[in-house]
Design a protein around this motif. Structure first.
Motif, PDB file in Angstrom:
ATOM      1  N   ASP A 343       0.705   0.381  -1.361  1.00  0.00           N
ATOM      2  CA  ASP A 343       0.165  -0.865  -1.341  1.00  0.00           C
ATOM      3  C   ASP A 343      -0.573  -0.948  -2.502  1.00  0.00           C
ATOM      4  N   GLU A 344      -0.578  -2.320  -3.153  1.00  0.00           N
ATOM      5  CA  GLU A 344      -1.429  -2.547  -4.370  1.00  0.00           C
ATOM      6  C   GLU A 344      -1.575  -1.576  -5.463  1.00  0.00           C
ATOM      7  N   GLN A 346      -1.414  -1.294  -9.040  1.00  0.00           N
ATOM      8  CA  GLN A 346      -1.739  -2.425  -9.989  1.00  0.00           C
ATOM      9  C   GLN A 346      -0.601  -2.620 -11.113  1.00  0.00           C
ATOM     10  N   THR A 349       1.105  -5.748 -10.442  1.00  0.00           N
ATOM     11  CA  THR A 349       0.411  -7.076 -10.211  1.00  0.00           C
ATOM     12  C   THR A 349       0.513  -7.825 -11.425  1.00  0.00           C
ATOM     13  N   TRP A 399       2.759   0.511   3.887  1.00  0.00           N
ATOM     14  CA  TRP A 399       2.711  -0.747   3.753  1.00  0.00           C
ATOM     15  C   TRP A 399       3.372  -1.830   3.276  1.00  0.00           C
ATOM     16  N   ASP A 401       3.442  -4.408   1.514  1.00  0.00           N
ATOM     17  CA  ASP A 401       3.523  -4.702  -0.063  1.00  0.00           C
ATOM     18  C   ASP A 401       3.990  -3.419  -1.103  1.00  0.00           C
ATOM     19  N   THR A 421      -0.022  -8.160   5.515  1.00  0.00           N
ATOM     20  CA  THR A 421      -0.440  -9.256   4.899  1.00  0.00           C
ATOM     21  C   THR A 421       0.640 -10.019   4.374  1.00  0.00           C
ATOM     22  N   LYS A 423      -0.338 -12.142   1.525  1.00  0.00           N
ATOM     23  CA  LYS A 423      -1.055 -12.443   0.439  1.00  0.00           C
ATOM     24  C   LYS A 423      -0.667 -11.930  -0.866  1.00  0.00           C
ATOM     25  N   GLU A 424       0.183 -10.721  -0.817  1.00  0.00           N
ATOM     26  CA  GLU A 424       0.420  -9.978  -2.321  1.00  0.00           C
ATOM     27  C   GLU A 424       1.350 -11.003  -2.879  1.00  0.00           C
ATOM     28  N   ALA A 427       5.204 -12.236  -2.110  1.00  0.00           N
ATOM     29  CA  ALA A 427       5.080 -11.740  -0.609  1.00  0.00           C
ATOM     30  C   ALA A 427       6.349 -11.981  -0.070  1.00  0.00           C
TER      31      ALA A 427
END
Length: 545
Positions: A343-344, A346, A349, A399, A401, A421, A423-424, A427
């Motif tokens: 996940d996440e 960066q 993003t 995850w 995302d 989630t 919210k990513e 999504a």
């Protein structure tokens, strides 16, 4: 006249004896009206007279049968989670008494037998063929194809039998019995038949951002076992810390950490309670603790600015170190599951990853041609790590995302979706994963995320809200996915995240998650609307401790 009086006396005597015998027989029959009559003596089986007991058979028969009282039909036990069904019967039920035994029908049930005996103050007698009054007998049955976590608990004749197709089911039966007799209670006469709706009933703990002691974690394992949870997730690597001893890369380990010996004790305790420990080394993001020891692996953008927590996946050394750690811990965490994180990251993003991270874009084109993207390369990273743990017989999960749309390479089909989630960036709704045939585990951050300090929009979840509004099909937000996907949703996991680690002490965390854990497992064991109101459920939890 005298002779006439004597005749009348004789007739009256015959009538009295006949009526007395009828009353006695009537009392005996009253205990057998479709149920079971129980003897006043603890050692006599319900539905039998004392004349049927071995000791009575050695004595001359009494001239008049001893009356026995009739018991009302039993009521279903109150437990957390609630049992699936209970067939009522007439009888005194069962309560533990010193000197009574736990016996097993198979040596494989020794651990379950010893644990129960110690908890209830009984004697563990091992494998026995004889049956005594007061016995608790644990047995494996040959019900092929049955849910291995199902069990039958029978209370009859002053004895208890717990049988199941596998050890896990027997263990869950002992948890039901333990709750039934808690605080001097009585296991009700009759038969409990029980099985969970969902095969994954989990609790995840972030020990990377906050150090939790081994003793505290072991206390949670005991609590989880009694509630019939079957997975404990340990997220032990993140930007703030790496919390498990390492031989291959000791330089990445934080000062406060669990030793391998402590982890082994936790894993062994969990295994004895049929809980699988699911480790997580999150990558390629959330690797700040590893990067601190290896700054050369830090991902930097086109301007040379470091990207927090992100490892440079175009550097072959990044994969080598992470795989070293995954391989090292395979023996320490022998369960069949492994969480890869994913996940996440960066790098994905920003508005244009190819421009912002040219080294990643170049590596992607080298593998996938001119159209290769950073998302392609990130998916390849996930698949490569899945291959590493799969070689050890593990089922990988990641995850939600960490899965991306429109890539040249798809995430491996056996990677389970840990959906937390919506919210990513970019999504994807749960239905996208389910329509693709993927299995999914529900970590819905709307209900199941206990984030220390309540940062951003998080608030501490309440047991009441979970109990009244959440089900395993409520994967994202508050809306349930269609029932057609129910079988693909393996279950769920309540999660503690320690974003603001000092916001609560260990004791406060334990108190804060107490009712949410109980509500979560109730809804994973039985997806339907609970029979008890929330007030009744909470009162039951308080009574059971």
């Amino acid at each position: 006249m005298r002779a006439l009086k004597q005749t009348w006396v004789l007739i009256v005597a015959v009538v009295v004896v006949t009526v007395a015998a009828g009353v006695s027989l009537g009392l005996l029959a009253a205990g057998d009206d479709g149920g079971q009559a129980a003897s006043e003596q603890r050692g006599s089986a319900p539905g039998t007279s004392e004349a049927d007991s071995p000791s009575a058979r050695k004595q001359p028969a009494a001239p008049t049968p001893t009356p026995s009282r009739s018991y009302p039909l039993s009521k279903a036990p109150r437990t957390i989670p609630a049992v699936d069904s209970h067939t009522a019967a007439r009888g005194p039920g069962w309560r533990p008494a010193r000197g009574e035994r736990v016996v097993v029908g198979d040596a494989a049930l020794a651990d379950e037998g010893r644990l129960l005996a110690g908890e209830l103050g009984l004697t563990y007698a091992g494998e026995k063929d004889d049956v005594r009054a007061g016995d608790v007998r644990l047995a494996l049955n040959d019900d092929e194809g049955a849910n291995p976590e199902s069990y039958t608990l029978t209370v009859r004749g002053g004895r208890v039998t717990i049988s199941a197709p596998a050890q896990a089911g027997v263990f869950y039966g002992t948890r039901t019995l333990k709750q039934e007799v808690h605080g001097g209670g009585t296991a009700p006469e009759g038969v409990v038949r029980d099985a969970p709706d969902k095969p994954v009933r989990g609790f995840m703990l972030d020990i990377a951002r906050k150090h939790f002691t081994a003793d505290w974690i072991e206390d949670r394992v005991r609590e989880l076992g009694d509630l019939k949870f079957n997975q404990l997730g340990l997220h032990f690597s993140d930007d703030q810390g790496f919390r498990v001893e390492s031989d291959s890369h000791p330089e990445v380990v934080s000062k406060q950490h669990l030793t391998k010996a402590q982890v082994k004790e936790i894993v062994d305790l969990a295994a004895a309670r049929h809980i699988t420990v699911v480790p997580e080394i999150d990558s390629p993001g959330h690797l700040g603790a590893v990067i601190a020891a290896h700054p050369e692996l830090q991902l930097r953008n086109v301007s040379g600015i470091a990207t927090r927590g992100a490892i440079d996946i175009s550097n072959p050394e990044s994969a080598r170190i992470v795989d070293d750690l995954l391989n090292e811990y395979a023996d320490l965490f022998p369960g069949g599951q492994w969480h890869l994180g994913g996940d996440e990251y960066q790098a994905l993003t920003v508005s244009d990853p190819q421009v912002t991270y040219p080294q990643l874009a170049a590596a992607a084109r080298e593998v996938y041609g001119p159209s290769g993207t950073v998302a392609d390369l990130t998916t390849k990273w996930l698949n490569d790590r899945a291959a590493t743990v799969r070689a050890h017989g593990r089922t990988p999960r990641a995850w939600n995302d960490g899965f991306f749309r429109d890539t040249s390479v798809e995430p491996a089909k056996d990677i389970q979706v840990a959906y937390w989630t919506g919210k990513e960036i970019g999504a994807r709704v749960p239905g996208e994963y389910l329509r693709a045939g993927r299995e999914l585990i529900n970590y819905n951050d709307e209900f199941l995320y206990y984030v220390l300090g309540q940062p951003q929009t998080f608030v501490y979840p309440t047991g009441e809200r979970i109990y009244e509004q959440w089900t395993p099909r409520v994967v994202r937000g508050t809306t349930a996915v269609p029932a057609a996907y129910d079988d693909q949703i393996l279950g769920g996991s309540f999660a503690v995240w320690c974003d603001l680690a000092d916001s609560q002490t260990q004791a406060q965390v334990a108190a804060g998650i107490r009712m949410p854990l109980r509500a979560t497992v109730q809804k994973l064991w039985d997806e339907g609307r609970p029979e008890l109101s929330w007030a009744q459920f909470r009162a039951l939890a308080d009574r059971l401790g």
